[in-house]
Design an enzyme around this catalytic site. Structure first.
Site, PDB file in Angstrom:
ATOM      1  N   THR A 122      42.180 -14.131 -21.156  1.00  6.71           N
ATOM      2  CA  THR A 122      41.165 -14.826 -21.967  1.00  6.71           C
ATOM      3  C   THR A 122      41.803 -16.015 -22.691  1.00  6.71           C
ATOM      4  OG1 THR A 122      41.284 -13.408 -23.916  1.00  6.71           O
ATOM      5  CG2 THR A 122      39.841 -12.669 -22.098  1.00  6.71           C
ATOM      6  N   ALA A 140      43.781  -9.941 -23.298  1.00  9.63           N
ATOM      7  CA  ALA A 140      42.798 -10.540 -24.204  1.00  9.63           C
ATOM      8  C   ALA A 140      43.473 -11.543 -25.167  1.00  9.63           C
ATOM      9  CB  ALA A 140      42.057  -9.444 -24.956  1.00  9.63           C
ATOM     10  N   HIS A 141      42.691 -12.065 -26.080  1.00 10.95           N
ATOM     11  CA  HIS A 141      43.098 -13.185 -26.949  1.00 10.95           C
ATOM     12  C   HIS A 141      44.370 -12.922 -27.777  1.00 10.95           C
ATOM     13  CE1 HIS A 141      41.882 -11.190 -30.680  1.00 10.95           C
ATOM     14  NE2 HIS A 141      41.007 -10.592 -29.903  1.00 10.95           N
ATOM     15  N   ASP A 142      45.092 -13.977 -28.019  1.00 11.81           N
ATOM     16  CA  ASP A 142      46.234 -13.973 -28.946  1.00 11.81           C
ATOM     17  C   ASP A 142      47.337 -12.973 -28.581  1.00 11.81           C
ATOM     18  OD1 ASP A 142      45.157 -15.967 -30.846  1.00 11.81           O
ATOM     19  OD2 ASP A 142      43.613 -14.444 -31.169  1.00 11.81           O
TER      20      ASP A 142
END
Ligand code: UDP
Length: 225
Positions: A122, A140-142
């Site tokens: 992402t 996923a993010h970060d």
């Protein structure tokens, strides 16, 4: 000038899964090219699935305009060793990405990665060298992922997770989301067992299993039976 030669290093299970992804990437090129396998233990096999299998030494001596390699071997220590071997011989490592892999915003990745079919990365993710994301995995993010990290199929790595170099995440493992101010950390060289649900950080080199994931020791195995 000669042709461009693309070598998949490793003609075993994973290599045979990755070759068609590379074929899809280069088949739209109009330039003259060849796809082949490089393997150091070829035995008496000279081809597989219609592709030549050659040694690394042979690969280096083939007349070519340019040579590219992707190391499709799950063992991360072998990947690191062979990466250095390629770089020492001025061979460029390429990234392989399935046509249906999804990569969203601000994702940086060092060379030599493999994103298999149905992988999703992402947004705002940093990934090191030679990352393998097997089928149906997501990041996923970060998240921050180190060098030579391996995701088996269907790994679910949620947001704000840091994964150390050489970590191996087994099939179907779920890594719980960390916090922006305190990411969940999978240590360098840690191994996450298939189907594990990781709810807290895992130290360097530790193997964990189960739900919730705990260290793999004889006592813990007995307790969970
Ligand atoms: N291999 C190689 N050079 C090395 C180490 C391994 O060519 O230094 C080859 C090995 O001969 C085998 C493949 O890489 O054909 C690794 O296959 P394996 O089944 O162990 O792993 P996977 O394909 O599942 O990653």
């Amino acid at each position: 000038m000669g042709k461009i030669i693309y070598g998949i290093y490793g003609a075993s299970g994973f290599g045979r899964e990755v070759m068609p992804l590379l074929r899809d990437m280069v088949s739209s090129d109009s330039v003259d090219y060849e796809l082949l396998f490089i393997d150091d233990s070829i035995g008496n096999k000279s081809e597989i699935n219609g592709y030549k299998i050659i040694s690394f030494e042979h690969f280096l001596t083939m007349p070519a305009q340019k040579r590219y390699v992707n190391i499709a071997i799950a063992n991360s220590n072998i990947r690191e060793e062979l990466t250095h071997r390629c770089l020492k011989n001025s061979i460029e490592l390429i990234d392989i990405r399935a046509t249906n892999a999804i990569v969203l915003d601000s994702v940086s990745m060092d060379s030599g990665s493999i994103l298999c079919p149905f992988v999703t990365l992402t947004s705002n993710i940093k990934i090191g060298r030679s990352f393998h994301a097997n089928i149906y995995s997501y990041v996923a993010h970060d998240c921050t992922i180190g060098d030579y990290v391996t995701f088996a199929p269907a790994v679910r790595c949620n947001g704000n997770v840091t994964v150390g170099d050489h970590a191996y995440i087994g099939t179907g493992a779920i890594i719980k989301q960390g916090r922006a101010d305190r990411p969940l950390v999978i240590g360098r060289g840690a191994v996450i067992g298939a189907g594990a649900v990781v709810t807290k950080s895992v130290p360097d080199g530790m193997t964990v299993f189960g739900n919730p994931a705990i260290e793999l020791t004889k006592e813990n195995l007995k307790r969970r039976r």
